[in-house]
Write an enzyme that holds these catalytic residues in place. Structure first.
Site, PDB file in Angstrom:
ATOM      1  N   ASP A 164      49.539  23.779  44.088  1.00 17.02           N
ATOM      2  CA  ASP A 164      49.743  23.480  45.407  1.00 17.02           C
ATOM      3  C   ASP A 164      48.132  23.211  46.534  1.00 17.02           C
ATOM      4  O   ASP A 164      46.920  24.465  46.195  1.00 17.02           O
ATOM      5  CB  ASP A 164      49.811  24.681  46.485  1.00 17.02           C
ATOM      6  CG  ASP A 164      50.522  24.356  47.810  1.00 17.02           C
ATOM      7  OD1 ASP A 164      49.957  22.864  47.945  1.00 17.02           O
ATOM      8  OD2 ASP A 164      51.092  25.050  48.641  1.00 17.02           O
TER       9      ASP A 164
ATOM     10  N   SER B 157      55.375  27.270  54.415  1.00 18.81           N
ATOM     11  CA  SER B 157      54.334  26.005  54.910  1.00 18.81           C
ATOM     12  C   SER B 157      53.951  26.011  56.577  1.00 18.81           C
ATOM     13  O   SER B 157      53.653  27.185  56.336  1.00 18.81           O
ATOM     14  CB  SER B 157      55.928  24.658  54.025  1.00 18.81           C
ATOM     15  OG  SER B 157      55.048  23.396  54.015  1.00 18.81           O
TER      16      SER B 157
ATOM     17  N   HIS C 142      53.697  22.726  45.747  1.00 18.38           N
ATOM     18  CA  HIS C 142      53.898  22.638  47.154  1.00 18.38           C
ATOM     19  C   HIS C 142      55.465  23.001  46.735  1.00 18.38           C
ATOM     20  O   HIS C 142      56.007  22.316  46.774  1.00 18.38           O
ATOM     21  CB  HIS C 142      53.121  22.189  48.146  1.00 18.38           C
ATOM     22  CG  HIS C 142      53.691  23.260  49.397  1.00 18.38           C
ATOM     23  ND1 HIS C 142      52.868  24.019  49.529  1.00 18.38           N
ATOM     24  CD2 HIS C 142      54.469  22.384  50.507  1.00 18.38           C
ATOM     25  CE1 HIS C 142      53.251  24.223  51.657  1.00 18.38           C
ATOM     26  NE2 HIS C 142      54.098  23.463  51.891  1.00 18.38           N
TER      27      HIS C 142
END
Length: 326
Positions: A261, A168, A294
């Site tokens: 995601d 991320s 995610h």
């Protein structure tokens, strides 16, 4: 209303930011201590890399590496420098989630890992997390001749096979660190491979494809992380493909995506642009896990797909090591 209590951004149940700049992190931040008692065959210790900023990192090492009594027989291991996620705002490398993930990764990949703490927004907005992270990279490379401050890195890290990775926001940091490594004079910081897990890359085109609520969420996160930005999600810190990617300072790249995601498109565009950039590296590989969201591997590390993701990274380490040693 008193600005001390007036909300600017409400990201409950994760955090709230008030108009006076104060942040309230709502999720409990648990510190997991390092352990010299093997966990999944891995031991860990903490080291300070920036005393003036009170910043440290966690080092993970396969316990078996410590069991070799003969100094001449100590095996050098691939070195992983890892940056945690959390939108530049949340999480630490000492949390249960990241301690578990790095332990699993080191156990599976047979590497030594350094998991970096950096100061977070909004108290320390962009570009501070990048500056701290580069300080950590430089600290790691003070060990290249075997005379750095941390014994484990001196004795066990193979600086001929170094990986930079993150998830991320940490994947975003990993990209910028690898770009910067490519600009270093005399190739003093050499990176063999970069792995990006569900990278946090945005652009106006990506954001405008989202529903209103998701679009506001994305834009707001970046405003909290980088309040001085005049370009919003077009800022080159977050829309990295606006910049020249050809100087990326590593040999191979692995981009891991999750099918559900909303950030996956940013990773796909990144891989495509990198391949077309004239980058002199070996290969860009994209691996997408369908029906996952995610950072699923951080949230649910015991799932089958999380274990497959870690195994895929371990294979990337092996293949890259072979490529480097040819």
């Amino acid at each position: 209303m008193d600005s001390d209590n007036e909300l600017a951004y409400d990201y409950s149940p994760r955090f709230r930011v008030y108009k006076n700049g104060r942040i309230q992190r709502l999720a409990t931040e648990t510190f997991v201590p390092p352990s010299l008692t093997p966990q999944n065959g891995v031991v860990s210790k903490d080291a300070v890399y920036s005393p003036e900023k009170n910043l440290s990192l966690r080092i993970y090492l396969p316990h078996q590496a410590l069991e070799t009594g003969d100094e001449k027989k100590k095996k050098k291991l691939p070195l992983l420098v890892y940056f945690h996620g959390g939108a530049f705002i949340m999480e630490t490398p000492f949390s249960p989630a990241y301690n578990t993930f790095l332990t699993s990764t080191v156990s599976t990949a047979g590497c030594i890992a350094v998991s970096v703490d950096y100061r977070r927004a909004p108290e320390h907005p962009i570009p501070v997390p990048y500056e701290d992270s580069w300080d950590a990279v430089e600290w790691v490379f003070t060990h290249i001749a075997g005379s750095g401050p941390e014994e484990w890195v001196n004795e066990h890290a193979d600086f001929g096979i170094v990986f930079i990775a993150g998830d991320s926001a940490g994947a975003n940091i990993a990209h910028h660190m690898t770009i910067r490594a490519g600009k270093e004079e005399n190739g003093s910081i050499r990176i063999s491979g970069m792995a990006l897990f569900h990278p946090f890359f945005l652009s106006r085109a990506i954001v405008e494809e989202q529903e209103d609520g998701v679009r506001r969420y994305m834009e707001g996160i970046w405003e909290v992380a980088c309040p001085s930005s005049e370009e919003g999600v077009e800022d080159p810190w977050i829309n990295v493909v606006r910049s020249d990617l050809s100087g990326l300072g590593c040999g191979r790249v692995l981009v891991m995506l999750a099918g559900r995601d909303v950030l996956a498109e940013g990773g796909r565009v990144y891989a495509e642009k990198l391949e077309k950039s004239g980058w002199g590296g070996g290969r860009v590989e994209v691996v997408e896990t369908e029906d996952e969201d995610h950072v699923f591997h951080i949230r649910n590390p015991d799932s089958v797909n999380a274990r497959l993701l870690v195994q895929r990274f371990a294979e990337f380490v092996v293949v890259t090591r072979t490529f480097v040693n040819r």
